[in-house]
Each structure stands twice: as structure tokens, then as C-alpha cells.
Enzyme design. Structure first.
Site, short mmCIF file in Angstrom:
data_model
loop_
_atom_site.label_atom_id
_atom_site.label_comp_id
_atom_site.label_asym_id
_atom_site.label_seq_id
_atom_site.Cartn_x
_atom_site.Cartn_y
_atom_site.Cartn_z
N GLY B 208 3.08 -3.12 6.44
CA GLY B 208 2.66 -2.43 5.52
C GLY B 208 4.07 -1.71 4.56
O GLY B 208 5.23 -2.03 4.87
N LEU B 234 -1.14 -10.45 4.84
CA LEU B 234 0.04 -10.03 4.78
C LEU B 234 0.58 -9.61 5.99
O LEU B 234 0.03 -8.97 6.71
CB LEU B 234 -0.36 -8.51 3.93
CG LEU B 234 0.84 -7.74 3.17
CD1 LEU B 234 1.77 -8.54 2.19
CD2 LEU B 234 0.47 -6.55 2.75
N ASP B 235 2.05 -9.74 6.19
CA ASP B 235 2.74 -9.31 7.24
C ASP B 235 2.32 -9.86 8.70
O ASP B 235 2.72 -9.38 9.64
CB ASP B 235 2.77 -7.81 7.54
CG ASP B 235 3.51 -6.91 6.37
OD1 ASP B 235 4.25 -7.72 5.52
OD2 ASP B 235 3.28 -5.90 6.24
N GLU B 236 1.40 -10.71 8.56
CA GLU B 236 0.80 -11.49 9.71
C GLU B 236 1.29 -13.17 9.97
O GLU B 236 0.74 -13.58 10.77
CB GLU B 236 -0.88 -11.43 9.46
CG GLU B 236 -1.31 -10.12 9.82
CD GLU B 236 -1.04 -9.22 11.00
OE1 GLU B 236 -0.94 -9.83 11.87
OE2 GLU B 236 -1.05 -8.01 10.97
#
Lengths: 290, 290, 290, 290
Positions: B208, B234-236
Site C-alpha cells: 500500500g 494490488l501489490d500482489e
């Protein structure tokens, strides 16, 4: 203690912390000069230009330190009252006493035992306490007492009580060398000494159990280890040291654990050394490492 | 393309993936021999001794590759049917076309522009798309088109529609060089090409926003950067590359960001290079990097 | 050998080297397929696009490898004649036998003994030979024979003769774990097995004696260690692995040596592991490490 | 200067060096207290417990530093006489002026220009001087004067005379950003300012020309870069900073140079930053870096 001096060199270490204000360095260094000390290294850090917190570590030489100590402490009390400081004075010729807790893994434990014997760690390893018996011969080969405190139920209170009897008054800090039990908050409080743990991941990534498995699943390209002080919040205590090693898609979970073991023992050894040398100052949930 | 060959050296790259089984390497390498190719490098990896997945990257020389390509593809289709494989054949003399998305930060963007001009990245930078106008002169100094697609409301659909018009058919992949907008899942799907992002932390730590602030608060001793493919989570997405740099208690959040910027641009440059060289194979939420 | 398989996983390793030419990979992999082998990993490298030298390492699974070995070797001889290749086939279930030579320093020696016991090194440590007696108890605690061959004069011929009697026929390679004597060229030739040394500097910097003192005098900011094969040219043999660690102006020569010891044992352990896994191919005065 | 303060934060830096003796820290810090300064960081190092050399760097805040400077200098002179010290006081709000020398390679030069523009380097880049014309546009795009001083013969005296005219009185130090000419000892003396060079190897390995070629021939597994002050002894001046990157057998000389370029620019940028921040103290042929 030759070993201690091998490691660092000075007679004593003075840690001073408090609210930053002009004149602190001058006050402390003038006092040291007045008692005849020669400053060997001095590290100082303030969190802000004004109104921050002040941290200072001074190593000094002083012939007849033991004799001069009482006077020095009295004068430090005076400065502390004047400036609202805290201080800690350590005789570097007296190695800190440590209890190492272990389970079945030998890599961190043996590395500490070996470094201490080699003169790399200015500590006395007073005892090893383990909840498994496998490592007894190894430990005793180093001439260190080994105490077996098996976990017999989900209620750890008896075990913790025995562990407290063993360490109370006998050690200055505790090191968890891949000890796989979680202490109760009561144990941590009653132990009353700093407890250093090695976590087998780069915190805050992969908190909790099985970090290498989680690392494999996430497909990270580096794995790490974190040495930190234990607090009541699991894996959340102040970090002392961290490091990583490069891994690849073809490393299995077992290979990650093996590569990680090398990082774990190095990171833990550095953290123990720095703690033993009074280089580490806790402030809130962080550390200053001089 | 001199630049391309400077980077890697071979005429073509063949990626083969599928269920592992005896004879795969022999089948593919025999086919290459039969068309007259000389294998320059071959990397192969299986996830398990039996029943695993198989990944192979082969770089080869082949005089008249363009002329031989059709025949090679037909034969690859045959092998693919026989063994249940997937394959991808890439002409290394044709650089991949990339669109770089940016916001206000210049460090990752300029590093990619400069490395490409230097001949270090075998790509054509077809355009830079930014939601801020500040970097226009810089980009155009490199002879690269700059398109300004400002974000005018919380509804990104118009902006994303324009961005899709710009890239569709024109690029082979997208790089987010510290682009500070989050794409909708629809954009990712409709873009239809791989999207590489640089995250300014060592994922999965500090997912995040504001990772350097979180790193300062947690008191970590290393900070990192992660290049990964964008997915709807997101971010994964699958991690391509990560690296870290040592920091200290006296680094402010701003200094962490500055140190981190150096890691970010290096990690992103490596990820873009490896993607451009067809070294990266996605499998589930992980990558194989040969 | 469970330990061996823990380390790497396959049944056998095949190294092939020779003049690069089309069809090599196909020939070898087709042969492996025909005997029923499943390739687990394959690494290949050619020094040039045409006319270069070819190096390939293949790990494979093959049920009943021992039974199939004779046929495989016959067929490999055929391919070797056809293409002018050299090959070496290794049964991964048979750990290589090693003699470790030491003097007084324990760090490299203990690290190898401990890693082997832990299952990290797929070798049998057949004996330790030392020109000092101090480490006898340590070594025997690991259940490994310790032979003391003191240096009694400047003429090493008697000592070397005894050392040759001990190792001849009994070991597959030799590791010098900070052994402080220099072998005669005759010893190296008559030993007839690879000899791996750890040099306590980042070669070619600081060749010869007292590298940490030289490093201090030159004021370098990193110190390193180098594992290499011994040749008649002191410190000039093919390098297998190197690494460094950051140091500072305030490190004394003794502290450099202590920091260096950590790098030495890691570098040597990696070199020994890779050699034991047949990952290292010598070519002229260099190594290919797959 | 916002940029300067971004980098470090204090108003002034005081360097004190001399023969170690009790009372030095107290004398300097008492003086700073008396003029109303608040010490922000203090680093101190002595080469020995007794009779060694003493080095101290102090950063402090002092409202109205310019007005107080004269008094501070007078008092410092007094202490210097009393203790036999040398001192240097630097106003951190005045960025140092630097001339960068370059040839054809752009990587180190552009990295410095870009970091300075970004506010990462507290310097003013007064000019770029190059013996080739290729980089003129690049440099001027940053708003920095570019002077072309071509080498027209083996006698460099005319060129060096022109270079001296350009820099004399105009710069506080010189950076050689892969400048491929060797200065005469006369130039170094007459320049009268520190000259920082980046050598493309891990000195003292591979001194002189073509280090990447030599590295390839020796088969090293790491390559490095070294930033050092120039002295009359080529490649022998005091080392400021070094770093390395891992390489492999399959890196060609060109690839080594490309990987090395990344290390060169990082190492040089760190050395320039630290010099600009008065962190680097020369002593004999070594440096203290606080």
C-alpha cells in the site's frame, strides 16, 4: 578480560539519553575529562534539530576505573538531575552473562558458543536452556551447563517458573536461538532482563509461523532474518539487526530454510555482540545502534 | 539491431512450458538441430522429480532465422500437441516496444530512457504517458513522444480510455515507473499486455501507500524495492526482482526515500531487461527467472 | 544417501565439454531420453556463437541408474567420439570423499564439519590432516579421524610423503581450510585430485602473506575471501567463488581478520558444495560455475 | 539552501584533528556550548588508546552562525594552540563548487548532474570540462557550462594550463567522472584542490588500464569500483569508497563494463556526497569516513 578487550578496546562505556538541549555533550565530556578519562569513541544522535531526543554512547579509557567509579556515578547523577537525563555506565572488563534458549535447531546456538569461545563475543554464556534434550552433548562439549526444561502440556507455567528460577540473578540478558516456544507476557516481565530473539524472516514480512513456506508461496527473490527484542507483542519488538540473502525460483522450502539458517546465525551474532557492547539503545519501538 | 545483440547475442529465444515428462529436452533440441540452429544457452527447470511443471528457455543462432521461422513454428506445434506444451518463439533482432507510465518522479523514468539510449535495454521506448506534465522536456530530449493524460476526477474511465487508445497495438508491454495512479481491473484486462510495476518496498512488507514512512515507524534496518507484474490484486502480482539497501536509525523518511530511489531504479531496470530478454516466465503467482 | 538428495535431488549428473557445434544438446538429451532418464535441470554455456567451447551440466532422474550406467557410458563414448567431447558421469547417491587440511585456525574447518553433519554438504569427510595438534578433540568430536603431520624442518618432503600416503586412494578431493603450509608442485601433481584453497583476500588483491595487514595499510573499504583450485602458481589458480564484507577505518588488523573469517568460511563452504555437486568446470585458468 | 539542508540538516560542520589526549572532546564541545550551538551529531575516532591520532566531526545548529563565526574561529584558534590541533569549520548553507572532468563515457557524469539537480548532492556544479565534445548537449541541458579542452598532442601542458585557468578560484574540488587522461604531478599541485577519481576496479586489484579485460582473464566472480583522491602516484591515492557486484563466467568483457558502470556511478556519487558533507578526512594514505 583479554577477550573483551580484543573485541572493543576501552575500559568503560557510558550511555546517556534524554531530551536534547545545548550543552549536553560538553557537560558529559567535561566530567569525563575531570576524572582523567580519555574518550576513545563518541557517537551522538539527536532525533531533531530542536526538541528531539538525545542519545550518546561514549567509550573511554580510565586508569583505575573501578576506584573512580563511585565518584563518576555521583557526578553523573548531578548532571542527570540538571539536564533531566538517564545514564548507564558499564565496566567493559566485566562480560555480560547470558542464558541461551534453544529447541532442536543447532545453527544459531553453536555459532554463539563457538564465537564466544573464539573471543569474538564479550559475554559469559552462563547456561543453555532447551525444551528438547538433543543438543546437550554439543553444549557441554563447550563447557557450558545445559538445562532441559521439557514442555509437557499446553500450560507453560511450570516450565516458565523453572526457567525463571534458573536465570533469575544469574544472567544479564537472554538470547532465543531459534527457541520455538512463545513466552507468556508474565515471563517476559518477571525475567526482568532484555530478551533477544531471531525471527526467520525479514520482518515485518511473514510474521508468525512458517515464514519460509510463506516466502516460497509469495515467490520472493530475497529471504531474510531479523534479530529483535521480545515484547508482549509477538514479532513486533524493536528490531536490532536484519539481513537478507538472494534466492531463486528453484529453491525449495527446505533450501530456503538452509540458506536462511546462514543469515539467521550471522544476524543473531551481530545483535548479541552489539547488545553486549552496549551499542543498542531502545527508544519506543525502535533501536539506535551506534 | 546492434543494441539487442550487444545485450544478449543470439538470434532467437524459445520458451517452452508444460507438464514435465521424459523426452522434452530431447524433442525440442532435436527439432532445433534439424533446422540447423546452434543452441547458445539452455536453461531448464522442473518443479518436481515427477509430475511437476517444466520450464525451458533456449537461445539459439540460426542463419536465415526469418526464412526458417514458419517451418520451425509448424514443427513446434507438432511437439506441443504431442507433449501438451505451450511455446513462445521470439526474434531477438526485433526489440520489444514499451510504453512507460510516469507521474512526477523522474528517477526510474530517466534511468530507463538513459539505459535504452546507451544500448543496455533491448527495447524501443514508443512513448511516455504521464498524469503530470513536468517531465515532458526531459522525455522529449531523448527523442521519445510524451503524452499528458491528466487525472481530472475520481472517475478514471476517460483517462484510461485515452491511455488504451495510445497503447493498443503500439506496445508489447507497459512499465509503471513510479506511476502513482491505480488502474482499474478493466484497464489491466483491456491493455492485454504485461504491465510491470515498481513498488517502493520489499514486498510483502509495507504494502500500500507510504512504505518509507511505515519503514521508519517500524525501525527496519534495510529498505527495499520490488518489481512485479500488475494483477487485479494490488501489490500482489508475481514478483520479478527485489533488492535492498542498508539504512540506519538516523535516516529520516526523506532520506529513506532517497536511498530507496537508487534501489528502485536498479530493480526496475533489471526487471525490464529480463522481461525484454524473455527470461521471465509467469507461473501461478510466481516467476521463473532464467 | 538422504543427505545428498536433500541437497540437490537428482540421481546423477552429467558434465559434457568440448568444441561447440550444432546438435550437441540434441545428441546428449536424446541419449538420456532413450535410456529412460528424466532431465531435472540442464545448464549450458558456449563461449562464442561459433567456434567456441561448449559446457553442459545435466542432472537427471533415472530409476535403476546403477544398472543402466554401463549402457549409458558406452553410448556416451560413442557421442564423445562423434563430436570430439569429454564427459563425466557422477552418481549423486555416492558422496565424494574429502580430506580437510588445517593448521591452528578452526573457523573454516569447524564450519565444514558442522555443515556436513547437518546434511548441507554431500560429502564424506574421510579425515582431517593438520600440522598442529590443537584441533584434534574438536575434529574427533564429529567422529572424523584426525592425523597430525607436524612440520619439523624446512624440507617438507617427509611430511608431504606421509600426507600422500594418507590420502592416496582414500579421497576424491582435498580442501585446505586455512592450512598455512605451501605444497610443493610435486605434492600437487602426485595428489592427483583437485585441491581447493581459501585465500583470505579478494584475489588478485593482496596475494601472498598477511593480506589483512596489507588491506589495513592500503585503507580499503571492503575485504574479501577467494576459494580457488591450487595450481603450481601460488594464489593464481582458477577462482571458484569470492565474496566481500564492508569494513571501516576503525577496524584494526585483528578486527579485519575476524570479519574476514566469516567471509572465508562462507566462501569456502559454497566452493566445497559446488565442487561436490559437480557444478564447477575448470577451463584454462577459469571456472564455469553452473 | 534548501537542497543542502535536505541532505544533512545542520548549520555548520567542524572537523578537528590532532594528537589524541584527554580533554579534547570536552574543550571543543564546551566551546560550542558557550557560543550557543546545539550539537546535532558528533563522531569521534582515535587510532590508539594512547598516543594515537584524534579525528572528530561535529555538526551543530547555531542561530546566526554567520555572525558568530568570527568569535568561534578565534576561540578555535586558542584551543588549537593549546592542544596542537588542526580544525576546519564549514558553513553548510554554502554548497561546495565542483568542476567535473569527463571524456566520452556519460554514466558517471550524468548521474552526478542528475543527483545534483534532484537535491541529493549539496554542491554547485560550476562547469564540466571534457577532452571530447560529444557530451556538450547533455551537459548544457542541465544548465551547466561545458568547456571542451581537446588533447592535441602527447604534451598535455597547454591543455592543463587551460584547465587550470578555468578552475582556479572557481571550484572547491574536482571530480574525474571517467576522465581518461592522466594529469601531470604539476597539474595536481597547481590545482590546489582535492581531486576525486573513480577507478573501474576494486583497487588494488587491476591497477592501470583495461581492468575489465584483466578481470575477465583472471576469472574473478565479483567486479568493483573505487573512488579515491588523486595523488602523484597513479591509482595509489587514499580510497574514499568501494563497492562490488557479482558477475559470472558468461559475462563478456563488454557486459562486465556495463555491470561495472552501475557500480562506478554509485560509488562515485557516494564519494562526492561524503566529500561535500565534510565526512572524509585524509590521514596519510587513508581516509576516515564519518
Amino acid at each position: 578480560m583479554t577477550d573483551t578487550h580484543l573485541v572493543d578496546g576501552a575500559d568503560a562505556t557510558l550511555i546517556v539519553t534524554g531530551k536534547d538541549q545545548p550543552g549536553l555533550v560538553a557537560a558529559v565530556s567535561s566530567l569525563l575529562r575531570d576524572v582523567g578519562a580519555n574518550i576513545f569513541t563518541l557517537d551522538q544522535y539527536s532525533t531533531d534539530a530542536s526538541g528531539g531526543r538525545f542519545f550518546q554512547r561514549t567509550q573511554f579509557f580510565l586508569d583505575g576505573f573501578s576506584a573512580a567509579r563511585a565518584r563518576l556515578e555521583t557526578e553523573l547523577d548531578g548532571i542527570a538531575r540538571e539536564f533531566g537525563l538517564s545514564w548507564k555506565l558499564t565496566d567493559q572488563s566485566v562480560p555480560k552473562r547470558v542464558a541461551i534458549f534453544a529447541s532442536k535447531s543447532d545453527h544459531c546456538l553453536l555459532d554463539l558458543l563457538w564465537r564466544q569461545r573464539r573471543g569474538e563475543l564479550p559475554v559469559t554464556i552462563s547456561m543453555v536452556i532447551a525444551n528438547h534434550a538433543e543438543l546437550a552433548d554439543e553444549v557441554r562439549f563447550f563447557g557450558v551447563p545445559f538445562f532441559h526444561t521439557p514442555t509437557v502440556s499446553t500450560d507453560h507455567s511450570d516450565v516458565e517458573a523453572e526457567q525463571l528460577r534458573l536465570i533469575t540473578g544469574n544472567v544479564d540478558f537472554v538470547v532465543l536461538a531459534r527457541y520455538m516456544q512463545i513466552f507468556t507476557p508474565e515471563f517476559i516481565e518477571r525475567a526482568g532482563v532484555p530478551i533477544i530473539n531471531i525471527h526467520h524472516s525479514f520482518l515485518p514480512a511473514f510474521v508468525g509461523a512458517a515464514p519460509y513456506r510463506k516466502a516460497k508461496e509469495r515467490g520472493v527473490k530475497l529471504i531474510g532474518a531479523t534479530a529483535h527484542y521480545i515484547t508482549a507483542d509477538l514479532d513486533e519488538g524493536p528490531i536490532i539487526e536484519q539481513d537478507v540473502v538472494r534466492v531463486s525460483h528453484d529453491d525449495t522450502v527446505e533450501q530456503l530454510a538452509r540458506r536462511g539458517a546462514d543469515v539467521e546465525r550471522q544476524v543473531l551474532a551481530r545483535a548479541v555482540l552489539w547488545h553486549a557492547q552496549d551499542r543498542v539503545i531502545r527508544t519506543e519501538n525502535q533501536t539506535i545502534v551506534f
